[in-house]
Design a protein around this motif. Structure first.
Motif, PDB file in Angstrom:
ATOM      1  N   ASP A   4       0.849  -1.194   0.000  1.00  7.60           N
ATOM      2  CA  ASP A   4       0.000   0.000   0.000  1.00  7.60           C
ATOM      3  C   ASP A   4       0.887   1.247   0.000  1.00  7.60           C
ATOM      4  O   ASP A   4       1.325   1.711   1.055  1.00  7.60           O
ATOM      5  N   VAL A   5       1.163   1.777  -1.192  1.00 11.07           N
ATOM      6  CA  VAL A   5       2.066   2.915  -1.340  1.00 11.07           C
ATOM      7  C   VAL A   5       1.530   4.136  -0.598  1.00 11.07           C
ATOM      8  O   VAL A   5       2.286   4.836   0.096  1.00 11.07           O
ATOM      9  N   ASP A   6       0.239   4.427  -0.720  1.00 10.56           N
ATOM     10  CA  ASP A   6      -0.336   5.604  -0.054  1.00 10.56           C
ATOM     11  C   ASP A   6      -0.251   5.472   1.465  1.00 10.56           C
ATOM     12  O   ASP A   6       0.077   6.442   2.158  1.00 10.56           O
ATOM     13  N   GLY A   7      -0.552   4.297   1.993  1.00 10.85           N
ATOM     14  CA  GLY A   7      -0.447   4.072   3.435  1.00 10.85           C
ATOM     15  C   GLY A   7       0.983   4.181   3.926  1.00 10.85           C
ATOM     16  O   GLY A   7       1.251   4.721   5.006  1.00 10.85           O
ATOM     17  N   PHE A   8       1.918   3.672   3.124  1.00 13.72           N
ATOM     18  CA  PHE A   8       3.343   3.780   3.453  1.00 13.72           C
ATOM     19  C   PHE A   8       3.732   5.253   3.525  1.00 13.72           C
ATOM     20  O   PHE A   8       4.321   5.703   4.506  1.00 13.72           O
ATOM     21  N   ARG A   9       3.380   6.029   2.501  1.00  5.13           N
ATOM     22  CA  ARG A   9       3.740   7.452   2.452  1.00  5.13           C
ATOM     23  C   ARG A   9       3.118   8.221   3.603  1.00  5.13           C
ATOM     24  O   ARG A   9       3.745   9.093   4.199  1.00  5.13           O
ATOM     25  N   ALA A  10       1.868   7.901   3.946  1.00  7.67           N
ATOM     26  CA  ALA A  10       1.154   8.623   5.000  1.00  7.67           C
ATOM     27  C   ALA A  10       1.747   8.386   6.383  1.00  7.67           C
ATOM     28  O   ALA A  10       1.397   9.089   7.333  1.00  7.67           O
ATOM     29  N   SER A  11       2.645   7.442   6.505  1.00 12.53           N
ATOM     30  CA  SER A  11       3.268   7.151   7.796  1.00 12.53           C
ATOM     31  C   SER A  11       4.326   8.183   8.182  1.00 12.53           C
ATOM     32  O   SER A  11       4.740   8.247   9.334  1.00 12.53           O
ATOM     33  N   PHE A  12       4.750   8.994   7.216  1.00  8.74           N
ATOM     34  CA  PHE A  12       5.839   9.950   7.430  1.00  8.74           C
ATOM     35  C   PHE A  12       5.345  11.381   7.346  1.00  8.74           C
ATOM     36  O   PHE A  12       4.346  11.666   6.680  1.00  8.74           O
ATOM     37  N   ILE A  13       6.089  12.291   7.989  1.00  9.53           N
ATOM     38  CA  ILE A  13       5.747  13.711   7.897  1.00  9.53           C
ATOM     39  C   ILE A  13       5.815  14.154   6.437  1.00  9.53           C
ATOM     40  O   ILE A  13       6.458  13.513   5.605  1.00  9.53           O
ATOM     41  N   THR A  14       5.145  15.239   6.143  1.00 11.80           N
ATOM     42  CA  THR A  14       5.031  15.723   4.769  1.00 11.80           C
ATOM     43  C   THR A  14       6.386  16.037   4.150  1.00 11.80           C
ATOM     44  O   THR A  14       6.659  15.654   3.018  1.00 11.80           O
ATOM     45  N   ASP A  15       7.240  16.733   4.881  1.00 14.58           N
ATOM     46  CA  ASP A  15       8.542  17.146   4.347  1.00 14.58           C
ATOM     47  C   ASP A  15       9.643  16.877   5.370  1.00 14.58           C
ATOM     48  O   ASP A  15       9.464  17.128   6.561  1.00 14.58           O
ATOM     49  N   GLY A  16      10.777  16.403   4.859  1.00 13.87           N
ATOM     50  CA  GLY A  16      11.980  16.325   5.678  1.00 13.87           C
ATOM     51  C   GLY A  16      12.119  15.126   6.591  1.00 13.87           C
ATOM     52  O   GLY A  16      12.904  15.177   7.539  1.00 13.87           O
ATOM     53  N   ALA A  17      11.421  14.056   6.332  1.00 16.19           N
ATOM     54  CA  ALA A  17      11.594  12.857   7.165  1.00 16.19           C
ATOM     55  C   ALA A  17      12.998  12.293   6.952  1.00 16.19           C
ATOM     56  O   ALA A  17      13.482  12.210   5.829  1.00 16.19           O
ATOM     57  N   ILE A  18      13.630  11.900   8.019  1.00 12.29           N
ATOM     58  CA  ILE A  18      14.941  11.255   7.950  1.00 12.29           C
ATOM     59  C   ILE A  18      14.701   9.757   8.037  1.00 12.29           C
ATOM     60  O   ILE A  18      14.136   9.267   9.018  1.00 12.29           O
ATOM     61  N   ILE A  19      15.115   9.052   6.982  1.00  7.79           N
ATOM     62  CA  ILE A  19      14.882   7.606   6.911  1.00  7.79           C
ATOM     63  C   ILE A  19      16.211   6.930   6.629  1.00  7.79           C
ATOM     64  O   ILE A  19      16.890   7.273   5.661  1.00  7.79           O
ATOM     65  N   ASP A  20      16.549   5.973   7.482  1.00 15.99           N
ATOM     66  CA  ASP A  20      17.797   5.215   7.312  1.00 15.99           C
ATOM     67  C   ASP A  20      17.454   3.738   7.407  1.00 15.99           C
ATOM     68  O   ASP A  20      17.195   3.228   8.498  1.00 15.99           O
ATOM     69  N   TYR A  21      17.447   3.057   6.272  1.00 12.62           N
ATOM     70  CA  TYR A  21      17.145   1.633   6.213  1.00 12.62           C
ATOM     71  C   TYR A  21      18.377   0.832   5.833  1.00 12.62           C
ATOM     72  O   TYR A  21      18.278  -0.198   5.163  1.00 12.62           O
ATOM     73  N   GLY A  22      19.551   1.322   6.225  1.00 12.41           N
ATOM     74  CA  GLY A  22      20.780   0.579   5.980  1.00 12.41           C
ATOM     75  C   GLY A  22      21.002   0.330   4.504  1.00 12.41           C
ATOM     76  O   GLY A  22      21.072   1.272   3.713  1.00 12.41           O
ATOM     77  N   PRO A  23      21.088  -0.965   4.098  1.00 14.22           N
ATOM     78  CA  PRO A  23      21.385  -1.296   2.700  1.00 14.22           C
ATOM     79  C   PRO A  23      20.362  -0.753   1.690  1.00 14.22           C
ATOM     80  O   PRO A  23      20.700  -0.550   0.528  1.00 14.22           O
ATOM     81  N   LEU A  24      19.121  -0.516   2.129  1.00  9.58           N
ATOM     82  CA  LEU A  24      18.120   0.047   1.212  1.00  9.58           C
ATOM     83  C   LEU A  24      18.347   1.531   0.960  1.00  9.58           C
ATOM     84  O   LEU A  24      17.816   2.082   0.004  1.00  9.58           O
ATOM     85  N   GLY A  25      19.087   2.185   1.852  1.00 11.89           N
ATOM     86  CA  GLY A  25      19.409   3.588   1.648  1.00 11.89           C
ATOM     87  C   GLY A  25      19.065   4.479   2.819  1.00 11.89           C
ATOM     88  O   GLY A  25      18.333   4.085   3.733  1.00 11.89           O
ATOM     89  N   THR A  26      19.633   5.682   2.766  1.00  9.20           N
ATOM     90  CA  THR A  26      19.381   6.734   3.747  1.00  9.20           C
ATOM     91  C   THR A  26      18.843   7.929   2.984  1.00  9.20           C
ATOM     92  O   THR A  26      19.397   8.303   1.941  1.00  9.20           O
ATOM     93  N   PHE A  27      17.780   8.517   3.500  1.00 14.33           N
ATOM     94  CA  PHE A  27      17.076   9.573   2.776  1.00 14.33           C
ATOM     95  C   PHE A  27      16.762  10.724   3.720  1.00 14.33           C
ATOM     96  O   PHE A  27      16.549  10.509   4.918  1.00 14.33           O
TER      97      PHE A  27
END
Length: 165
Positions: A32-55
């Motif tokens: 569920d792409v929309d549900g996944f996206r809605a889990s994060f703040i609108t702008d500037g979320a810091i995401i670090d999933y190791g081998p999948l990447g840091t954003f």
């Protein structure tokens, strides 16, 4: 705010943040792409999933999610995921901020490579109240261990119907 009201507000925040994380994992498993996206703040979320990447924003991670989770070969999904999380430690740090730690048990079947991966790790999150809803502002995952094993030709991998909501 009196002590009782503050305790009720903190418990409500903890309940809402728990639901946020559960809904996030459910969105991952349901593709569920929309549900996944809605889990994060609108702008500037810091995401670090190791081998999948840091954003430094959710949009690039959503693109990775779409590419990996929605990939199909011969009409079948390439990966099937199962996120099982728990053992939350959530601390409300302000009226609109919190941080938490979660354990994850993750299982993934790759239908093309015919492998099954089982992993264990931990999330360290920060959450923020945005537009009246709790969203993750920081989401870091650290894998503790993982096992990948082949799925034999005698094993049938059956897909159900994936539908959000």
């Amino acid at each position: 705010m009196d002590t009782f009201s503050a305790q009720i507000a903190a418990l409500t925040a903890i309940s809402d943040i728990t639901a946020l994380k559960h809904n996030y994992w459910r969105a991952c498993d349901a593709k569920d792409v929309d549900g996944f996206r809605a889990s994060f703040i609108t702008d500037g979320a810091i995401i670090d999933y190791g081998p999948l990447g840091t954003f430094d924003d959710a949009a690039p991670m959503v693109a990775v999610f779409e590419r990996v989770a929605l990939a199909k070969v011969d009409g079948r999904y390439v990966v099937l995921d199962m996120h099982t999380g728990g053992h939350p430690e959530i601390e409300v740090t302000g009226p609109d901020s919190a941080r938490g730690r979660w354990s994850l048990r993750f299982r993934q079947v790759n239908t093309v490579q015919r492998t099954e991966t089982v992993s264990v790790g931990e999330y360290h999150d920060e959450s923020r109240l945005e537009g009246g809803k709790w969203r993750m502002s920081v989401c870091r995952f650290t894998q503790h261990w993982s096992i990948t094993r082949p799925i034999g030709d005698d094993v049938v991998v059956a897909e159900g119907v994936f539908a959000a909501g």
